[in-house]
Design a protein around this motif. Structure first.
Motif, PDB file in Angstrom:
ATOM      1  N   ASP A  37       4.983   3.838   4.759  1.00  0.00           N
ATOM      2  CA  ASP A  37       4.725   2.697   3.886  1.00  0.00           C
ATOM      3  C   ASP A  37       5.046   1.361   4.541  1.00  0.00           C
ATOM      4  OD1 ASP A  37       4.369   2.839   0.494  1.00  0.00           O
ATOM      5  OD2 ASP A  37       4.220   4.639   1.695  1.00  0.00           O
ATOM      6  N   PHE A  38       5.874   1.366   5.578  1.00  0.00           N
ATOM      7  CA  PHE A  38       6.116   0.122   6.306  1.00  0.00           C
ATOM      8  C   PHE A  38       4.856  -0.324   7.038  1.00  0.00           C
ATOM      9  CE2 PHE A  38       7.518  -2.444   9.907  1.00  0.00           C
ATOM     10  CZ  PHE A  38       8.438  -3.295   9.325  1.00  0.00           C
ATOM     11  N   PHE A  39       4.086   0.646   7.557  1.00  0.00           N
ATOM     12  CA  PHE A  39       2.925   0.324   8.391  1.00  0.00           C
ATOM     13  C   PHE A  39       1.587   0.478   7.666  1.00  0.00           C
ATOM     14  CE2 PHE A  39       6.255   1.324  11.440  1.00  0.00           C
ATOM     15  CZ  PHE A  39       6.108   0.304  12.366  1.00  0.00           C
ATOM     16  N   ILE A  40       1.574   1.200   6.545  1.00  0.00           N
ATOM     17  CA  ILE A  40       0.296   1.542   5.915  1.00  0.00           C
ATOM     18  C   ILE A  40      -0.436   0.311   5.387  1.00  0.00           C
ATOM     19  CG2 ILE A  40       1.117   1.912   3.537  1.00  0.00           C
ATOM     20  CD1 ILE A  40      -0.604   4.488   3.513  1.00  0.00           C
ATOM     21  N   VAL A  41       0.332  -0.753   5.070  1.00  0.00           N
ATOM     22  CA  VAL A  41      -0.303  -1.939   4.490  1.00  0.00           C
ATOM     23  C   VAL A  41      -0.931  -2.851   5.538  1.00  0.00           C
ATOM     24  CG1 VAL A  41       1.223  -1.966   2.486  1.00  0.00           C
ATOM     25  CG2 VAL A  41       1.854  -3.248   4.508  1.00  0.00           C
ATOM     26  N   ASN A  42      -0.626  -2.632   6.825  1.00  0.00           N
ATOM     27  CA  ASN A  42      -1.134  -3.548   7.859  1.00  0.00           C
ATOM     28  C   ASN A  42      -2.651  -3.707   7.804  1.00  0.00           C
ATOM     29  OD1 ASN A  42       1.368  -4.188   8.846  1.00  0.00           O
ATOM     30  ND2 ASN A  42       1.253  -2.887  10.645  1.00  0.00           N
ATOM     31  N   VAL A  43      -3.359  -2.572   7.696  1.00  0.00           N
ATOM     32  CA  VAL A  43      -4.822  -2.646   7.682  1.00  0.00           C
ATOM     33  C   VAL A  43      -5.363  -2.926   6.285  1.00  0.00           C
ATOM     34  CG1 VAL A  43      -5.167  -1.192   9.706  1.00  0.00           C
ATOM     35  CG2 VAL A  43      -4.950  -0.133   7.469  1.00  0.00           C
ATOM     36  N   ALA A  44      -4.502  -2.858   5.259  1.00  0.00           N
ATOM     37  CA  ALA A  44      -4.944  -3.125   3.890  1.00  0.00           C
ATOM     38  C   ALA A  44      -4.766  -4.584   3.492  1.00  0.00           C
ATOM     39  CB  ALA A  44      -4.178  -2.227   2.909  1.00  0.00           C
ATOM     40  N   LEU A  45      -4.019  -5.374   4.287  1.00  0.00           N
ATOM     41  CA  LEU A  45      -3.703  -6.748   3.900  1.00  0.00           C
ATOM     42  C   LEU A  45      -4.941  -7.623   3.650  1.00  0.00           C
ATOM     43  CD1 LEU A  45      -0.581  -7.558   6.111  1.00  0.00           C
ATOM     44  CD2 LEU A  45      -0.648  -7.179   3.640  1.00  0.00           C
ATOM     45  N   PRO A  46      -5.982  -7.567   4.501  1.00  0.00           N
ATOM     46  CA  PRO A  46      -7.156  -8.404   4.212  1.00  0.00           C
ATOM     47  C   PRO A  46      -7.780  -8.098   2.851  1.00  0.00           C
ATOM     48  CG  PRO A  46      -7.234  -7.599   6.472  1.00  0.00           C
ATOM     49  CD  PRO A  46      -6.119  -6.867   5.795  1.00  0.00           C
ATOM     50  N   THR A  47      -7.875  -6.807   2.504  1.00  0.00           N
ATOM     51  CA  THR A  47      -8.459  -6.421   1.220  1.00  0.00           C
ATOM     52  C   THR A  47      -7.566  -6.844   0.065  1.00  0.00           C
ATOM     53  OG1 THR A  47      -9.328  -4.478   2.366  1.00  0.00           O
ATOM     54  CG2 THR A  47      -9.506  -4.485  -0.021  1.00  0.00           C
ATOM     55  N   ILE A  48      -6.232  -6.692   0.233  1.00  0.00           N
ATOM     56  CA  ILE A  48      -5.297  -7.129  -0.800  1.00  0.00           C
ATOM     57  C   ILE A  48      -5.430  -8.626  -1.035  1.00  0.00           C
ATOM     58  CG2 ILE A  48      -2.851  -7.389  -1.382  1.00  0.00           C
ATOM     59  CD1 ILE A  48      -2.302  -4.811   0.180  1.00  0.00           C
ATOM     60  N   CYS A 104       3.522  -0.600  -7.347  1.00  0.00           N
ATOM     61  CA  CYS A 104       2.739  -1.311  -6.321  1.00  0.00           C
ATOM     62  C   CYS A 104       1.252  -1.083  -6.528  1.00  0.00           C
ATOM     63  CB  CYS A 104       3.144  -0.835  -4.927  1.00  0.00           C
ATOM     64  SG  CYS A 104       4.783  -1.342  -4.380  1.00  0.00           S
ATOM     65  N   GLY A 105       0.886   0.169  -6.782  1.00  0.00           N
ATOM     66  CA  GLY A 105      -0.524   0.509  -6.935  1.00  0.00           C
ATOM     67  C   GLY A 105      -1.168  -0.089  -8.171  1.00  0.00           C
ATOM     68  N   LEU A 106      -0.368  -0.393  -9.189  1.00  0.00           N
ATOM     69  CA  LEU A 106      -0.898  -0.946 -10.442  1.00  0.00           C
ATOM     70  C   LEU A 106      -0.662  -2.453 -10.557  1.00  0.00           C
ATOM     71  CD1 LEU A 106       0.249   1.839 -12.948  1.00  0.00           C
ATOM     72  CD2 LEU A 106      -1.975   1.600 -11.825  1.00  0.00           C
ATOM     73  N   ALA A 107      -0.106  -3.074  -9.515  1.00  0.00           N
ATOM     74  CA  ALA A 107       0.268  -4.489  -9.580  1.00  0.00           C
ATOM     75  C   ALA A 107      -0.937  -5.357  -9.945  1.00  0.00           C
ATOM     76  CB  ALA A 107       0.849  -4.943  -8.249  1.00  0.00           C
ATOM     77  N   PRO A 108      -0.810  -6.191 -11.011  1.00  0.00           N
ATOM     78  CA  PRO A 108      -1.941  -7.022 -11.432  1.00  0.00           C
ATOM     79  C   PRO A 108      -2.062  -8.335 -10.655  1.00  0.00           C
ATOM     80  CG  PRO A 108      -0.119  -7.276 -12.965  1.00  0.00           C
ATOM     81  CD  PRO A 108       0.323  -6.260 -11.946  1.00  0.00           C
ATOM     82  N   GLY A 176     -12.514   4.231  -6.962  1.00  0.00           N
ATOM     83  CA  GLY A 176     -12.555   2.792  -7.150  1.00  0.00           C
ATOM     84  C   GLY A 176     -11.215   2.098  -7.036  1.00  0.00           C
ATOM     85  N   THR A 177     -10.222   2.761  -6.434  1.00  0.00           N
ATOM     86  CA  THR A 177      -8.881   2.173  -6.360  1.00  0.00           C
ATOM     87  C   THR A 177      -8.730   1.204  -5.201  1.00  0.00           C
ATOM     88  OG1 THR A 177      -8.124   4.102  -5.092  1.00  0.00           O
ATOM     89  CG2 THR A 177      -7.748   4.127  -7.485  1.00  0.00           C
ATOM     90  N   GLY A 178      -9.610   1.252  -4.204  1.00  0.00           N
ATOM     91  CA  GLY A 178      -9.528   0.321  -3.078  1.00  0.00           C
ATOM     92  C   GLY A 178      -8.187   0.386  -2.371  1.00  0.00           C
ATOM     93  N   TRP A 179      -7.580  -0.796  -2.145  1.00  0.00           N
ATOM     94  CA  TRP A 179      -6.298  -0.863  -1.438  1.00  0.00           C
ATOM     95  C   TRP A 179      -5.165  -0.205  -2.208  1.00  0.00           C
ATOM     96  CZ3 TRP A 179      -2.403  -3.159  -4.123  1.00  0.00           C
ATOM     97  CH2 TRP A 179      -2.769  -4.039  -5.158  1.00  0.00           C
ATOM     98  N   ARG A 180      -5.325  -0.075  -3.512  1.00  0.00           N
ATOM     99  CA  ARG A 180      -4.238   0.475  -4.331  1.00  0.00           C
ATOM    100  C   ARG A 180      -3.906   1.926  -3.964  1.00  0.00           C
ATOM    101  NH1 ARG A 180      -3.355  -3.085  -8.580  1.00  0.00           N
ATOM    102  NH2 ARG A 180      -4.979  -4.692  -8.761  1.00  0.00           N
ATOM    103  N   SER A 181      -4.876   2.617  -3.377  1.00  0.00           N
ATOM    104  CA  SER A 181      -4.646   4.017  -3.028  1.00  0.00           C
ATOM    105  C   SER A 181      -3.587   4.185  -1.946  1.00  0.00           C
ATOM    106  CB  SER A 181      -5.949   4.676  -2.570  1.00  0.00           C
ATOM    107  OG  SER A 181      -6.480   4.015  -1.435  1.00  0.00           O
ATOM    108  N   VAL A 182      -3.333   3.127  -1.126  1.00  0.00           N
ATOM    109  CA  VAL A 182      -2.321   3.266  -0.080  1.00  0.00           C
ATOM    110  C   VAL A 182      -0.930   3.401  -0.695  1.00  0.00           C
ATOM    111  CG1 VAL A 182      -3.728   1.930   1.535  1.00  0.00           C
ATOM    112  CG2 VAL A 182      -1.883   0.791   0.302  1.00  0.00           C
TER     113      VAL A 182
END
Length: 475
Positions: A37-48, A104-108, A176-182
């Protein structure tokens, strides 16, 4: 009456907790989650950023908030496990990690995500120290060496696999969860882990538990925040006055922390980080080596994710898969690590630094010659060599650090090691990330990437030199 008193004493050795195969698998699964989880968001940041309309500084907090909470609470998590029972804290920390992952996955909104990530980091800090402490307390001899080797392999593989998995999950857009799936992917894994932990993880605790060191906890937290907060947020915030004041305060707060801990140690109490623990040569020299290794590694992972997506124009999946050779080679080489150490001792670590250095050099050459056509094919030789070199270092250094730590201080020792590693990981993202992003406007993405890779190469060289001071054999 005498019989009644004597019987439990005779049975105590037989009741010594033992970590079986199921329990080892469970704690290793738990060890993988926080690092992934420390590294999983690196590639998801642009989409977030696009979905939540988040600025670059807020996106950095998504990464830094988790890392800071994780780093500052790790030693406290280890102490509380020693005090109240490691299995109990392991189960509680894992359950909290699942709940915060769901949040985190449900954050609005972006700021809700930042808050959930801070809570997720705190949950990880409660769970992870119990993994190493349980291994130290519930295994011995060859079984402990094998378990520690597997832990190191799991940690190294998780850091690379997290980035690959993040790219795949974002692109797959499951339901349809997109970045939330990480983040949501953690929830079923945690449920399975809790079921397995109830069945397979034994309860262990320190035989002489000490109360929580309040002053030490506050000062350690303050010193880590004084160092890491301005480094992680300084560039995006424009280096305001508070960042410089915080950095200037760091050495004074750190000195106050050391003085308080030293006084407590001399009075016979067990401080949060006992200075006497650093009398162990293996622990002291191993910790020093972890710092440049982790700084270079985490900085590289962050920078390569940004460069491949923003500069080379790769999508999340190709950007993640570009590091697949590193992960695959790391896994297979790490399996051979224990046999190589048994034959050649810790000089294997030095050889690993040389191999990793060659790999980083090849990646820098590929970036220089092939940019912007940089992807899996161009990075493959260098990434494979770097993965092999890392596998010959990280698992073995973890074993070295904890090899002489007594079982009664297993939680403290593992907390200190994890805090050192996590702080260095956060420092690497801050330092090398800031260097890279600062160079891009004036020198272009290619030159910024090559320069950052050369800085990582310097970290690898320093790691190799420090490895020469490790004990030749592991106790």
């Amino acid at each position: 009456m005498t019989e009644t008193i004597t019987t439990p004493t005779v049975r105590t050795p037989a009741a010594t907790p033992s970590l079986g195969g199921l329990g080892l698998f469970t704690v290793l699964l738990a060890a993988a989650l926080p690092l992934i989880d420390f590294f999983i968001v690196n590639v998801a940041l642009p989409t977030i950023g696009q979905d939540l309309h988040a600025s670059e500084s807020v996106l950095e907090l998504v990464v830094a908030g988790y890392g800071l909470a994780y780093a500052v609470l790790l030693v406290l998590g280890g102490r509380l496990g020693d005090l109240f029972g490691r299995r109990r804290f392991f189960l509680g920390g894992m359950a909290a990690f699942g709940l915060t992952s769901l949040a985190c996955g449900l954050a609005p909104s972006a700021w809700t995500l930042v808050a959930a990530r801070v809570a997720q980091g705190a949950a990880a800090a409660a769970m992870l120290p119990q993994v190493l402490a349980t291994i130290q307390s519930a295994t011995a001899g060859p079984r402990r060496a094998k378990a520690m080797g597997l832990y190191g392999a799991t940690a190294g593989l998780s850091m690379v696999a997290g980035q690959i998995l993040g790219g795949i999950l974002v692109a797959a857009d499951l339901w349809g969860t997109g970045w939330r799936s990480v983040f949501l992917v953690n929830v079923p894994v945690v449920v399975v882990g809790l079921v397995l932990a109830v069945r397979g993880v034994p309860e262990t605790r320190s035989q002489h538990p000490e109360p929580v060191d309040g002053p030490g906890t506050v000062l350690l937290t303050a010193s880590l925040l004084a160092l890491l907060a301005p480094l992680t947020e300084g560039r995006s915030a424009g280096w305001p006055l508070w960042t410089w004041l915080s950095l200037a305060a760091f050495p004074f707060v750190a000195a106050a922390f050391y003085a308080v801990e030293r006084r407590a140690d001399r009075r016979g109490r067990t401080p949060l980080v006992p200075p006497s623990l650093f009398a162990l040569t293996s622990l002291r020299r191993g910790l020093v080596m972890i710092v440049p290794f982790s700084v270079g590694f985490s900085g590289f992972m962050f920078v390569i994710a940004v460069a491949l997506q923003r500069g080379a124009g790769l999508g999340p999946v190709p950007a993640g898969l570009a590091l697949a050779p590193m992960a695959v080679v790391f896994f297979f080489v790490s399996l051979a690590g224990p046999r190589l150490v048994a034959r050649y001792g810790t000089r294997v670590v030095t050889a690993g630094a040389v191999v990793q250095g060659l790999g980083v050099g090849l990646m820098a050459l590929a970036a220089w010659r092939a940019w912007p056509d940089l992807g899996l094919t161009e990075l493959l030789p260098g990434a494979a060599l770097a993965g092999a070199g890392q596998a010959l270092q990280l698992p073995i250094v973890f074993r070295v650090v904890l090899s002489e730590v007594p079982g009664a201080r297993a939680g403290v020792g593992s907390g200190v090691m994890m805090t050192t590693q996590q702080s260095a990981l956060a420092l690497g993202v801050a330092a090398l990330g800031t260097l890279f992003l600062s160079l891009v406007p004036a020198h272009g993405m290619r030159n910024a990437l090559v320069t950052t890779l050369l800085v990582q190469l310097a970290c690898v060289a320093l790691t190799g030199l420090l490895s020469l001071r490790l004990p030749r054999t592991i106790g």
